[in-house]
Design a protein around this motif. Structure first.
Motif, short mmCIF file in Angstrom:
data_model
loop_
_atom_site.label_atom_id
_atom_site.label_comp_id
_atom_site.label_asym_id
_atom_site.label_seq_id
_atom_site.Cartn_x
_atom_site.Cartn_y
_atom_site.Cartn_z
N ALA A 1 -18.34 -17.16 -9.87
CA ALA A 1 -18.65 -16.09 -8.90
C ALA A 1 -17.87 -16.35 -7.62
O ALA A 1 -17.56 -15.43 -6.86
CB ALA A 1 -20.14 -16.06 -8.61
N PRO B 1 -16.83 -6.08 -0.69
CA PRO B 1 -17.73 -5.18 -1.41
C PRO B 1 -18.87 -5.94 -2.07
O PRO B 1 -18.82 -7.17 -2.18
CB PRO B 1 -16.82 -4.55 -2.48
CG PRO B 1 -15.73 -5.55 -2.69
CD PRO B 1 -15.53 -6.24 -1.37
N GLY C 1 -19.22 -12.15 -3.76
CA GLY C 1 -19.54 -13.57 -3.58
C GLY C 1 -19.95 -13.98 -2.18
O GLY C 1 -20.04 -15.16 -1.87
N LYS C 2 -20.25 -13.00 -1.31
CA LYS C 2 -20.59 -13.31 0.09
C LYS C 2 -21.87 -14.13 0.20
O LYS C 2 -21.90 -15.16 0.87
CB LYS C 2 -20.72 -12.01 0.91
CG LYS C 2 -19.50 -11.11 0.85
CD LYS C 2 -19.69 -9.83 1.67
CE LYS C 2 -20.80 -8.89 1.22
NZ LYS C 2 -20.59 -8.27 -0.10
#
Ligand code: ADP
Ligand code: MG
Length: 361
Positions: free
Chosen positions: A24, A43, A47-48
């Motif tokens: 990820a 978006p 993976g933020k």
């Protein structure tokens, strides 16, 4: 407070794996300066949150190390990292008063009432919570509850960093703007390292000194808001930043000539055509002009013109390629044909999505 370094960090929710698709978060190396205001933009699903949770210790990365200054904290639990994290949805104690909620992180660390009270009142004022301060949190609106969460994250002055994970999602649009400016003010005042996660470019660009753009589990560019706008290093950045985003057109290259769908355009730089790979030209709608037919430039068909208030956006067709052009509000162009003028100083060339630099002529 300390700088935070991610060293060869990668994460797979399936555990160690040889399959890159399982990750990820792809391998990344990055240092967050002590006291910096960062935005993590990308978006949904890029993976933020995974990255934030690795910093705060909610997740141990499959590979790599997390360092606070020189100390390896990769396996240290969240409580020992001295990080405040604010989530997308309010995390508060319903049965406590607003005051008690705000005071909790300080009380938990054994601070005295004398220290706690002025700080709670100061923050309540900043967040507009004074009038509810002594009532139970339970009956408040989602907005007010999220403000309490923000307050709890901001209450301790000695944290290593404050991580915000899309914290304004549930906040009313008008309040959003106000809270964002308050966060910026708090950053200036207290010099916390702040990492602000969002999928909203306006939020990212107004909050941060430096924006980290993520796409598909990887960092595609780190830069100031201006750099992201002027020289996107990846076509995704060009497309994602800006409204509308950059026009990305497939092309062929020969020296300083780009061929777009059989139409030749002279560039300011010369390129050695690569033997393989996808070549594209990127040009922002702000760097195009649409004039009357018959002028110097490229003949285009005008498909539609939208008036969005501050300016107009024209959709034009250059043979089979379609582009957006930003035009001044007062434009009077009528008819369905026009001339497209390209400001070639601002044209970028991409090879397999990545920016390439040519030789200046
Ligand atoms: P973002 O915050 O940018 O929306 P996330 O970090 O939440 O992205 O997710 C990145 C990727 O990891 C997504 O494909 C998501 O489905 C996957 N993912 C997130 N959390 C888990 C989890 N607990 N288990 C398995 N996969 C997950
Ligand atoms: Mg997320």
């Amino acid at each position: 407070m300390a700088s935070i370094t991610l060293k060869d960090v990668a994460h797979s929710y399936r555990g160690e794996s040889q399959n890159p698709a399982d990750f990820a978060l792809k391998k990344l190396n990055l240092t967050w300066r002590d006291g910096g205001a960062y935005a993590l933009l990308g978006p949904s699903g890029c993976g933020k949150t995974t990255l934030l949770n690795i910093i705060s210790g909610l997740l141990i990365p499959t590979r790599g190390q997390v360092l606070f200054k020189d100390q390896d904290v990769t396996r240290l639990p969240t409580e020992q990292r001295n990080i405040a994290q604010i989530f997308q949805f309010p995390v508060i104690y319903d049965t406590m008063t607003v005051f008690e909620n705000l005071a909790f992180p300080l009380k938990n660390r054994g601070r005295t009432s004398k220290e706690i009270e002025p700080r709670v009142i100061e923050l309540a004022k900043m967040l507009g919570l004074e009038k509810d301060l002594y009532g139970k949190a339970q009956h408040l609106t989602a907005d007010a509850k999220q403000k309490i969460s923000l307050g709890r994250g901001l209450i301790r002055k000695s944290v290593n960093a404050i991580l915000f994970d899309e914290p304004l999602t549930v906040i009313d649009p008008q309040l959003k703007w106000q809270l964002r400016s308050q966060l910026k003010f708090l950053h200036k005042k207290f010099k916390f390292t702040m990492i602000y996660v969002t999928h909203d470019q306006t939020e990212a660009l107004t909050f941060a000194d430096e924006v980290i753009v993520m796409y598909g589990g990887a960092i595609v560019q780190i830069g100031t808001p201006e750099a992201l706008f002027e020289r996107p290093e990846h076509t995704f950045v060009g497309y994602f930043i800006g409204s509308p985003g950059m026009n990305i057109l497939p092309c062929a290259l020969k020296g300083n000539k780009a061929m777009i769908d059989g139409i030749e355009i002279s560039l300011n730089q010369s390129y050695t055509p690569p033997s393989t790979g996808k070549i594209e030209l990127g040009i922002r709608p702000e760097h195009l002009r649409l004039e009357e037919p018959g002028r110097d430039g490229l003949p285009v068909k005008v498909l539609k013109i939208d008036d969005i208030g501050r300016h107009k956006i024209a959709r034009v067709a250059l043979n089979t390629c379609q582009l957006n052009v930003i035009m001044p509000e007062m434009t009077t162009l009528t008819g369905d044909m026009g001339t497209l003028v390209i400001d070639t100083d601002h044209a970028n060339i991409y090879l397999d999505e990545h920016l390439v630099t040519g030789e200046t002529l």
